[in-house]
Design a protein around this motif. Structure first.
Motif, PDB file in Angstrom:
ATOM      1  N   PRO A  97       0.809  -1.225   0.000  1.00 32.94           N
ATOM      2  CA  PRO A  97       0.000   0.000   0.000  1.00 32.94           C
ATOM      3  C   PRO A  97       0.846   1.282   0.000  1.00 32.94           C
ATOM      4  CG  PRO A  97      -0.969  -1.578   1.503  1.00 32.94           C
ATOM      5  CD  PRO A  97       0.328  -2.172   1.025  1.00 32.94           C
ATOM      6  N   LEU A  98       1.954   1.295   0.705  1.00 33.18           N
ATOM      7  CA  LEU A  98       2.814   2.482   0.692  1.00 33.18           C
ATOM      8  C   LEU A  98       3.352   2.757  -0.711  1.00 33.18           C
ATOM      9  CD1 LEU A  98       4.726   2.018   4.042  1.00 33.18           C
ATOM     10  CD2 LEU A  98       3.488   4.096   3.365  1.00 33.18           C
ATOM     11  N   GLN A  99       3.755   1.721  -1.397  1.00 30.07           N
ATOM     12  CA  GLN A  99       4.267   1.904  -2.763  1.00 30.07           C
ATOM     13  C   GLN A  99       3.178   2.460  -3.678  1.00 30.07           C
ATOM     14  OE1 GLN A  99       5.628  -2.234  -2.947  1.00 30.07           O
ATOM     15  NE2 GLN A  99       7.688  -1.461  -3.425  1.00 30.07           N
ATOM     16  N   GLY A 101      14.367   4.478   0.523  1.00 32.35           N
ATOM     17  CA  GLY A 101      14.606   4.777   1.934  1.00 32.35           C
ATOM     18  C   GLY A 101      13.373   5.312   2.631  1.00 32.35           C
ATOM     19  N   PHE A 102      12.640   6.201   1.941  1.00 25.99           N
ATOM     20  CA  PHE A 102      11.394   6.720   2.528  1.00 25.99           C
ATOM     21  C   PHE A 102      10.384   5.596   2.716  1.00 25.99           C
ATOM     22  CE2 PHE A 102      12.502  11.170   1.527  1.00 25.99           C
ATOM     23  CZ  PHE A 102      11.998  11.785   2.658  1.00 25.99           C
ATOM     24  N   LEU A 103      10.260   4.709   1.745  1.00 29.37           N
ATOM     25  CA  LEU A 103       9.299   3.612   1.849  1.00 29.37           C
ATOM     26  C   LEU A 103       9.639   2.680   3.004  1.00 29.37           C
ATOM     27  CD1 LEU A 103       8.768   2.909  -1.937  1.00 29.37           C
ATOM     28  CD2 LEU A 103       7.005   3.643  -0.323  1.00 29.37           C
ATOM     29  N   ILE A 104      10.914   2.349   3.154  1.00 27.72           N
ATOM     30  CA  ILE A 104      11.336   1.473   4.253  1.00 27.72           C
ATOM     31  C   ILE A 104      11.100   2.163   5.593  1.00 27.72           C
ATOM     32  CG2 ILE A 104      13.358   0.409   5.342  1.00 27.72           C
ATOM     33  CD1 ILE A 104      12.308  -1.194   2.960  1.00 27.72           C
ATOM     34  N   VAL A 122       1.841   8.638   3.027  1.00 23.10           N
ATOM     35  CA  VAL A 122       1.940   7.785   4.218  1.00 23.10           C
ATOM     36  C   VAL A 122       0.621   7.814   4.991  1.00 23.10           C
ATOM     37  CG1 VAL A 122       3.142   7.418   6.414  1.00 23.10           C
ATOM     38  CG2 VAL A 122       4.451   8.024   4.361  1.00 23.10           C
ATOM     39  N   GLN A 123       0.017   8.985   5.120  1.00 25.76           N
ATOM     40  CA  GLN A 123      -1.281   9.077   5.808  1.00 25.76           C
ATOM     41  C   GLN A 123      -2.327   8.230   5.101  1.00 25.76           C
ATOM     42  OE1 GLN A 123      -1.615  13.399   5.615  1.00 25.76           O
ATOM     43  NE2 GLN A 123      -1.536  13.524   7.855  1.00 25.76           N
ATOM     44  N   ASP A 124      -2.380   8.324   3.782  1.00 28.85           N
ATOM     45  CA  ASP A 124      -3.364   7.581   3.004  1.00 28.85           C
ATOM     46  C   ASP A 124      -3.109   6.074   3.106  1.00 28.85           C
ATOM     47  OD1 ASP A 124      -5.554   7.234   1.335  1.00 28.85           O
ATOM     48  OD2 ASP A 124      -4.523   7.915  -0.483  1.00 28.85           O
ATOM     49  N   ALA A 125      -1.854   5.666   3.038  1.00 29.41           N
ATOM     50  CA  ALA A 125      -1.519   4.252   3.163  1.00 29.41           C
ATOM     51  C   ALA A 125      -1.874   3.737   4.560  1.00 29.41           C
ATOM     52  CB  ALA A 125      -0.036   4.029   2.875  1.00 29.41           C
ATOM     53  N   ALA A 126      -1.614   4.552   5.576  1.00 32.99           N
ATOM     54  CA  ALA A 126      -1.945   4.139   6.947  1.00 32.99           C
ATOM     55  C   ALA A 126      -3.439   3.902   7.085  1.00 32.99           C
ATOM     56  CB  ALA A 126      -1.467   5.198   7.944  1.00 32.99           C
TER      57      ALA A 126
END
Length: 158
Positions: A88-90, A107-110, A148-152
């Protein structure tokens, strides 16, 4: 200098390699294991482009020695997707245009995944703090934070 034999797990798979005692994990991942997602941006742990997790903890792989990961569990960007299905983050990074040149993106994704594993419902401030070790010179940070908010939200099923 004699090589060090290391047995570890990378993205859920057993891995073995021989490295120099002073060889950074970043170089091992890229040059010995062919995992080129983590990038060298600074070589001093200041930019986060080389971020991976070791035993679930976010680290800059340029600051960890390959010999230090004996028996440990490493996760890289290459292990984030589930086969052909993006994490989902990707997906949210793509949807929110939270990437441009791509150097910082792995790096941001990890880092974001490590944050969401510890805090499934972070505030904007917590996201910004959790990603503070990663630098981006292209996008600014708002698109990354929104992704990140949307993926969360999606990962919580909200």
């Amino acid at each position: 200098m004699a090589g060090v034999h290391v047995s570890t797990t990378v993205n859920g798979d057993p891995a073995e390699f021989v490295c120099d005692p002073d060889e950074p994990l970043l170089d091992v991942l890229r040059n010995r294991l062919g995992l080129t997602g983590a990038k060298e941006g600074c070589g001093t742990g200041d930019c986060g482009a080389c971020s991976v997790t070791v035993d679930g903890e976010l680290v800059c792989s340029c600051l960890v020695l390959g010999a230090e990961v004996e028996g440990r569990k490493i996760e890289t960007i290459e292990g984030m997707a589930d086969g052909d299905k993006l994490h989902p983050l990707q997906r949210k990074f793509i949807e929110h245009a939270a990437l441009q040149c791509g150097i910082c993106t792995p790096g941001f994704l990890i880092a974001a995944r490590a944050l969401l594993k510890k805090n499934a419902n972070p505030t904007e401030e917590e996201i910004r703090f959790g990603l503070a070790g990663n630098l981006c010179r292209c996008t600014g940070y708002d698109k990354i934070v929104r992704a990140v908010q949307d993926a969360a939200r999606e990962m919580r099923g909200a």
